[in-house]
Scaffold this active site. Structure first.
Site, mmCIF file in Angstrom:
data_model
loop_
_atom_site.group_PDB
_atom_site.id
_atom_site.type_symbol
_atom_site.label_atom_id
_atom_site.label_comp_id
_atom_site.label_asym_id
_atom_site.label_seq_id
_atom_site.Cartn_x
_atom_site.Cartn_y
_atom_site.Cartn_z
ATOM 1 C CE1 TYR A 7 -3.696 -2.326 0.317
ATOM 2 C CE2 TYR A 7 -4.051 -1.598 2.560
ATOM 3 C CZ TYR A 7 -4.446 -2.344 1.478
ATOM 4 O OH TYR A 7 -5.575 -3.104 1.558
ATOM 5 C CD GLU B 13 -12.234 -4.833 6.931
ATOM 6 O OE1 GLU B 13 -11.801 -3.960 6.163
ATOM 7 O OE2 GLU B 13 -11.776 -5.025 8.057
HETATM 8 C C1 3EB Z 1 -7.755 -3.533 4.061
HETATM 9 O O1 3EB Z 1 -7.937 -4.414 3.205
HETATM 10 C C2 3EB Z 1 -8.844 -3.365 5.085
HETATM 11 O O2 3EB Z 1 -4.325 -4.491 9.394
HETATM 12 O O3 3EB Z 1 -4.461 -6.634 9.808
HETATM 13 C C3 3EB Z 1 -8.249 -5.878 6.663
HETATM 14 C C4 3EB Z 1 -7.651 -7.033 7.188
HETATM 15 C C5 3EB Z 1 -7.758 -4.640 7.009
HETATM 16 C C6 3EB Z 1 -6.554 -6.933 8.041
HETATM 17 C C7 3EB Z 1 -4.869 -5.600 9.259
HETATM 18 C C8 3EB Z 1 -6.664 -4.557 7.878
HETATM 19 C C9 3EB Z 1 -6.057 -5.690 8.381
HETATM 20 O O4 3EB Z 1 -6.745 -2.824 4.055
HETATM 21 C C10 3EB Z 1 -8.388 -3.384 6.488
#
Ligand code: 3EB
Length: 332
Positions: free
Chosen positions: A203, A326
């Site tokens: 990211y 989510e």
């Molecule tokens: C995302 O896809 C949404 O920081 O462990 C989803 C699953 C999310 C795990 C983590 C964060 C986490 O970025 C957020």
């Protein structure tokens, strides 16, 4: 020791205190509801409560089972239970104005424990983070503060982000940060990505000083009796939140993402045989930011998921401010 023992499994029980009846295969109880507790071992059974919703009638307990009798203990603030093959653990850090140091310590202790007990393959983590979208004492969003600490622990332990398994990073209404994890001694632990969504540790910096580190799913255990853990999944494509303000749209995209992750084509790409559809996903937790969105989310889920699956709908905040829903689950 056999490498062919089926992976741990989970049952959702409606009561807060299920009758375990001396069952020696219980790895632990994670109680979801309207309050939190410390991590404890009660008669050798690991348990904790996380404040993941706002209505008593939404409370339920995840009862985690192994296929063999377990032994349990505590080390360095981590309560754990294990068989020869699998390790389940819970650790919490108290509510605080800054979480990076405590989170780094928490993950460092998890890495040390998994190594010292001989179950070094992390297979799933759940991170319940109170005030996840609030600003910490330095003005940094608590979720980003948490991500900084987790990333530092990987740096310190020399852990490759690509080895971090499926995860959930979700809000809680109190209790600081509770981390629940599952690890394995050996055998298959295969991390799976989603070709439609950027790998989390790639990211860009707009999402925080250090990126999250998790896989979109993790396949654990032998070909028969294995389990596919699907991370908390949102309405994200590439790295961007889509369908802003549209909870139905975000729910559809989240389910499309799960379908893509568990489908045969994606599993084959990762060297995993077989393939699944949304109808195969069970033990789902659906996290909903706004109470007024429950009906819309339930409607989409009812249309696309199995009507015999266990699904818990929980009212809590989500890692990114613009995410409204989510969804996580598992396939056995
Ligand atoms: C995302 O896809 C949404 O920081 O462990 C989803 C699953 C999310 C795990 C983590 C964060 C986490 O970025 C957020």
């Amino acid at each position: 020791m056999s490498a062919l023992v089926a992976a741990p499994f989970c049952r959702f029980e409606k009561t807060g205190s299920p009758d375990l009846d001396g069952d020696e295969t219980v790895l632990g109880l994670i109680e979801h509801g309207t309050g939190h507790t410390d991590v404890s071992l009660v008669d050798g059974v690991l348990r904790t409560a996380v404040h993941t919703t706002t209505r008593e009638d939404e409370a339920f307990t995840e009862v985690w089972h192994a296929r063999r009798p377990v032994e349990s203990g505590t080390d360095d603030g981590i309560a754990w239970a294990r068989t020869d093959e699998y390790l389940f653990g819970v650790v919490r850090t108290a509510e605080s104005g800054r979480y990076a140091d405590a989170t780094a310590s928490l993950y460092t202790r998890i890495f040390e424990l998994t190594r010292s007990l001989g179950h070094p393959l992390l297979a799933r983590t759940w991170n319940y983070v109170s005030g996840i979208n609030r600003a910490n004492a330095d003005g940094l969003e608590v979720y980003q503060d948490f991500c900084v600490g987790r990333a530092r622990a990987l740096d310190a332990a020399g852990v490759d982000p690509a080895t971090m398994p499926a995860a959930t990073g979700i809000g809680a209404h109190g209790g600081g940060i509770t981390c629940v994890f599952l690890a394995a001694r050996g055998g298959d632990r295969i991390n799976i990505e989603n070709p439609g969504v950027l790998t989390a540790h790639h990211y860009p910096a707009e999402y925080g000083p250090r990126p999250p580190v998790f896989a979109r799913a993790t396949q654990l255990g032998p070909p028969d009796g294995g389990r596919l853990f699907v991370s908390a999944t949102a309405g994200i494509l590439g790295h961007e939140t889509v369908r802003l303000g549209d909870v139905t749209g975000q729910c559809e995209v989240a389910l499309d993402n799960i379908a893509r992750v568990v489908g045969a084509e994606n599993l084959r790409r990762h060297g995993v045989a077989g393939g699944h559809t949304l109808a195969d996903v069970d033990h789902l937790k659906v996290y909903i930011r706004h109470r007024e969105h429950f009906e819309a989310v339930r409607r989409v889920c009812a249309a696309r998921l199995s009507n015999t699956a266990d699904i818990a709908f929980l009212h809590t905040d989500i890692a990114r401010e613009n995410l409204l829903v989510e969804i996580e689950g598992m396939v056995s």
